[in-house]
Write an enzyme that holds these catalytic residues in place. Structure first.
Site, PDB file in Angstrom:
ATOM      1  N   PHE A 152     -32.606   6.828 -49.274  1.00  0.00           N
ATOM      2  CA  PHE A 152     -31.794   7.082 -48.030  1.00  0.00           C
ATOM      3  C   PHE A 152     -31.271   8.748 -47.979  1.00  0.00           C
ATOM      4  O   PHE A 152     -30.839   8.964 -49.257  1.00  0.00           O
ATOM      5  CB  PHE A 152     -30.646   6.200 -47.991  1.00  0.00           C
ATOM      6  N   ASP A 153     -31.178   9.084 -46.877  1.00  0.00           N
ATOM      7  CA  ASP A 153     -30.432  10.394 -46.442  1.00  0.00           C
ATOM      8  C   ASP A 153     -28.757   9.759 -46.730  1.00  0.00           C
ATOM      9  O   ASP A 153     -28.520   8.718 -46.569  1.00  0.00           O
ATOM     10  CB  ASP A 153     -30.809  11.159 -45.438  1.00  0.00           C
ATOM     11  N   GLY A 154     -28.080  10.725 -46.742  1.00  0.00           N
ATOM     12  CA  GLY A 154     -26.583  10.438 -46.823  1.00  0.00           C
ATOM     13  C   GLY A 154     -25.879  10.710 -45.454  1.00  0.00           C
ATOM     14  O   GLY A 154     -25.571   9.577 -44.705  1.00  0.00           O
TER      15      GLY A 154
ATOM     16  N   ASP B 248     -32.067  11.283 -40.897  1.00  0.00           N
ATOM     17  CA  ASP B 248     -31.876  11.417 -39.333  1.00  0.00           C
ATOM     18  C   ASP B 248     -32.516  12.664 -38.767  1.00  0.00           C
ATOM     19  O   ASP B 248     -32.465  12.727 -37.713  1.00  0.00           O
ATOM     20  CB  ASP B 248     -30.256  11.392 -39.203  1.00  0.00           C
TER      21      ASP B 248
END
Length: 300
Positions: free
Chosen positions: A161-163, A276
């Site tokens: 996951f990106d943050g 995103d």
């Protein structure tokens, strides 16, 4: 007593995300649904090849052992019902135990996420993904062109996951986009002890941890998660403290300070990567399955 999805990890997935229907989709885009339906009917007995999310789905369904149904995968598709028959036949041929599906023949399908109580929605349709996120569901637009690597870590589901704008809100990203990197670091340093607001994928991370606890007695499948973020010190502290505040642990964390994410993802070998930003997704898609989370300031 009616069947229920309560307590399960529910993944809603489109046909193109699960199977490789890119050739068929080109027929749909160049003609109309009549030609598409005719093609799918002619191929009804020919199983479709795996799509970008196939490895993730296969591993998640492996948690359903010993009579316990902990994971439910539902086809949620703009396909017509007849074309949906090929999807189910392809799943049966692949040994995927799929029981439920919703087919809407070209109409948006995202409004069925609520009765499904979906923890994740994967689709190749950007409009459906955006609407799902607006409705509060973790959703990502899959990159059908993602490199499909040979299956690795057969006993582990690996998700990266990106943050910011994925696990966390885009609060800090807004500062960076508006005022630049020094202001971003100052902002995060000053708020290091204040948890970041939730992002759209916090519910999925929590659902994965719940699944891990539910399956603890059967260690045949495990979950390994990674935070892969462009943050670096001192902005790393707030991200870690936020996860601590949620009482959620990730197995690996990469604070890359703007470095390209693809080479690091190649080493982690995730079954899926969520980000995103288009540039990071393109980098990730060159090494493995990737989905873009159309949320936050960079996607407006």
């Amino acid at each position: 007593m009616p069947a229920t999805l309560d307590g399960k990890l529910v993944v809603a997935i489109s046909s193109r995300a699960l199977f490789d229907f890119e050739q068929e989709n080109r027929v749909f885009e160049q003609n109309d649904d009549t030609a598409y339906m005719a093609l799918q009917q002619s191929l009804l007995e020919r199983p479709a090849q795996p799509g970008v999310a196939y490895p993730l789905v296969k591993k998640l369904l492996a948690f359903n052992q010993g009579g316990e149904q902990l994971v439910e995968v539902v086809i949620l598709s703009r396909n017509d019902p007849m074309s949906g028959l090929r999807v189910f036949k392809s799943a049966e041929h692949a040994g995927l135990q799929l029981e439920r599906g919703v087919f809407t023949r070209g109409r948006p399908a995202h409004h069925y996420l609520a009765p499904l109580k979906a923890n994740l929605f994967l689709s190749a349709n950007e409009a459906d993904v955006r609407e799902a996120i607006q409705r509060g569901f973790p959703a990502a637009r899959v990159y059908p062109e993602s490199v499909q690597v040979a299956e690795t870590h057969a006993d582990e589901v690996r998700i990266a996951f990106d943050g910011d704008a994925v696990l966390f809100s885009d609060e800090a990203e807004q500062v960076f986009q508006r005022d630049g990197l020094p202001a971003f670091h100052a902002h995060e340093h000053d708020k290091a002890a204040l948890p970041l607001p939730d992002g759209p994928f916090r519910p999925l991370l929590e659902a994965l941890h719940r699944l891990q606890r539910q399956s603890a007695a059967n260690p045949a499948m495990k979950i390994r998660t990674a935070l892969v973020t462009a943050r670096s010190a001192p902005a790393h502290e707030r991200a870690i403290r936020t996860l601590m505040g949620w009482n959620i642990e990730v197995d690996e964390a990469m604070f890359l300070g703007g470095l390209e994410k693809g080479p690091f993802l190649r080493e982690f070998q995730p079954d899926f990567f969520f980000d995103d930003q288009t540039g990071h997704c393109e980098s990730g898609a060159r090494v493995g399955p990737t989905g873009q989370v159309h949320y936050g300031v960079t996607n407006r």
